[in-house]
Design a protein around this motif. Structure first.
Motif, PDB file in Angstrom:
ATOM      1  N   PHE A   1       0.883  -1.164   0.000  1.00  0.00           N
ATOM      2  CA  PHE A   1       0.000   0.000   0.000  1.00  0.00           C
ATOM      3  C   PHE A   1       0.921   1.214   0.000  1.00  0.00           C
ATOM      4  O   PHE A   1       1.637   1.450   0.966  1.00  0.00           O
ATOM      5  CB  PHE A   1      -0.882   0.019   1.248  1.00  0.00           C
ATOM      6  N   SER A   2       0.915   1.988  -1.064  1.00  0.00           N
ATOM      7  CA  SER A   2       1.868   3.098  -1.191  1.00  0.00           C
ATOM      8  C   SER A   2       1.519   4.282  -0.306  1.00  0.00           C
ATOM      9  O   SER A   2       2.380   5.092   0.012  1.00  0.00           O
ATOM     10  CB  SER A   2       1.931   3.561  -2.641  1.00  0.00           C
ATOM     11  N   GLY A   3       0.255   4.417   0.056  1.00  0.00           N
ATOM     12  CA  GLY A   3      -0.177   5.588   0.801  1.00  0.00           C
ATOM     13  C   GLY A   3      -0.725   6.664  -0.113  1.00  0.00           C
ATOM     14  O   GLY A   3      -1.268   7.662   0.344  1.00  0.00           O
ATOM     15  N   CYS A   4      -0.595   6.479  -1.419  1.00  0.00           N
ATOM     16  CA  CYS A   4      -1.142   7.437  -2.379  1.00  0.00           C
ATOM     17  C   CYS A   4      -2.604   7.104  -2.644  1.00  0.00           C
ATOM     18  O   CYS A   4      -2.948   5.947  -2.894  1.00  0.00           O
ATOM     19  CB  CYS A   4      -0.364   7.401  -3.687  1.00  0.00           C
ATOM     20  N   GLN A   5      -3.438   8.115  -2.597  1.00  0.00           N
ATOM     21  CA  GLN A   5      -4.882   7.919  -2.714  1.00  0.00           C
ATOM     22  C   GLN A   5      -5.286   7.272  -4.034  1.00  0.00           C
ATOM     23  O   GLN A   5      -6.214   6.467  -4.077  1.00  0.00           O
ATOM     24  CB  GLN A   5      -5.580   9.264  -2.550  1.00  0.00           C
ATOM     25  N   ASP A   6      -4.609   7.577  -5.110  1.00  0.00           N
ATOM     26  CA  ASP A   6      -5.007   7.092  -6.428  1.00  0.00           C
ATOM     27  C   ASP A   6      -4.305   5.798  -6.852  1.00  0.00           C
ATOM     28  O   ASP A   6      -4.453   5.354  -7.975  1.00  0.00           O
ATOM     29  CB  ASP A   6      -4.787   8.171  -7.477  1.00  0.00           C
TER      30      ASP A   6
ATOM     31  N   TRP B   1       0.697  -7.434   4.540  1.00  0.00           N
ATOM     32  CA  TRP B   1       0.586  -6.077   4.011  1.00  0.00           C
ATOM     33  C   TRP B   1       1.867  -5.330   4.326  1.00  0.00           C
ATOM     34  O   TRP B   1       2.406  -5.428   5.429  1.00  0.00           O
ATOM     35  CB  TRP B   1      -0.560  -5.342   4.662  1.00  0.00           C
ATOM     36  N   VAL B   2       2.341  -4.539   3.372  1.00  0.00           N
ATOM     37  CA  VAL B   2       3.470  -3.643   3.590  1.00  0.00           C
ATOM     38  C   VAL B   2       2.904  -2.228   3.438  1.00  0.00           C
ATOM     39  O   VAL B   2       2.382  -1.871   2.389  1.00  0.00           O
ATOM     40  CB  VAL B   2       4.598  -3.891   2.569  1.00  0.00           C
ATOM     41  N   VAL B   3       2.971  -1.452   4.521  1.00  0.00           N
ATOM     42  CA  VAL B   3       2.328  -0.141   4.532  1.00  0.00           C
ATOM     43  C   VAL B   3       3.295   0.927   5.060  1.00  0.00           C
ATOM     44  O   VAL B   3       4.178   0.632   5.853  1.00  0.00           O
ATOM     45  CB  VAL B   3       1.056  -0.148   5.408  1.00  0.00           C
ATOM     46  N   PRO B   4       3.117   2.181   4.625  1.00  0.00           N
ATOM     47  CA  PRO B   4       3.977   3.251   5.131  1.00  0.00           C
ATOM     48  C   PRO B   4       3.603   3.676   6.541  1.00  0.00           C
ATOM     49  O   PRO B   4       4.375   4.333   7.208  1.00  0.00           O
ATOM     50  CB  PRO B   4       3.746   4.388   4.129  1.00  0.00           C
TER      51      PRO B   4
END
Length: 94
Positions: free
Chosen positions: A13-18, A55-58
């Motif tokens: 999950f990049s953290g970018c909304q799009d 999951w890999v998340v910022p």
């Protein structure tokens, strides 16, 4: 000792909304910065972490906290830091 870390096969999950989450690899360099994201071939110089099914998340935003009490009891927030919290935002109700 291996000086780079390769996180393989995690749902990133990049953290970018799009951007939608997708399975990716992440190469973390010896200075702790991200060197590459994508499908990365492993090499003997990297410590490999298999994140398949993880999951890999910022980071996460926890909107339900009790920092008011923790700040009074332990102003350095040592207990939160021990649990991996790296940033907090406090608000004041007026």
């Amino acid at each position: 000792m291996k000086n780079r870390t390769l996180i393989k096969n995690g749902l990133l999950f990049s953290g970018c909304q799009d951007e939608k989450a997708k399975i990716q690899d992440i190469l973390i360099l010896e200075n702790g910065k991200i060197g590459n994201i994508g499908i990365i071939e492993a090499d003997e110089e990297a410590h490999i972490i298999d994140a398949k099914g993880k999951w890999v998340v910022p980071g996460f935003v926890d909107s339900h906290t009790h920092y008011d009490a923790e700040l009074i009891a332990s102003p350095g927030l040592k207990e939160s830091a021990r649990h991996g919290v790296t940033s907090i935002i406090l608000g004041v109700v007026q």
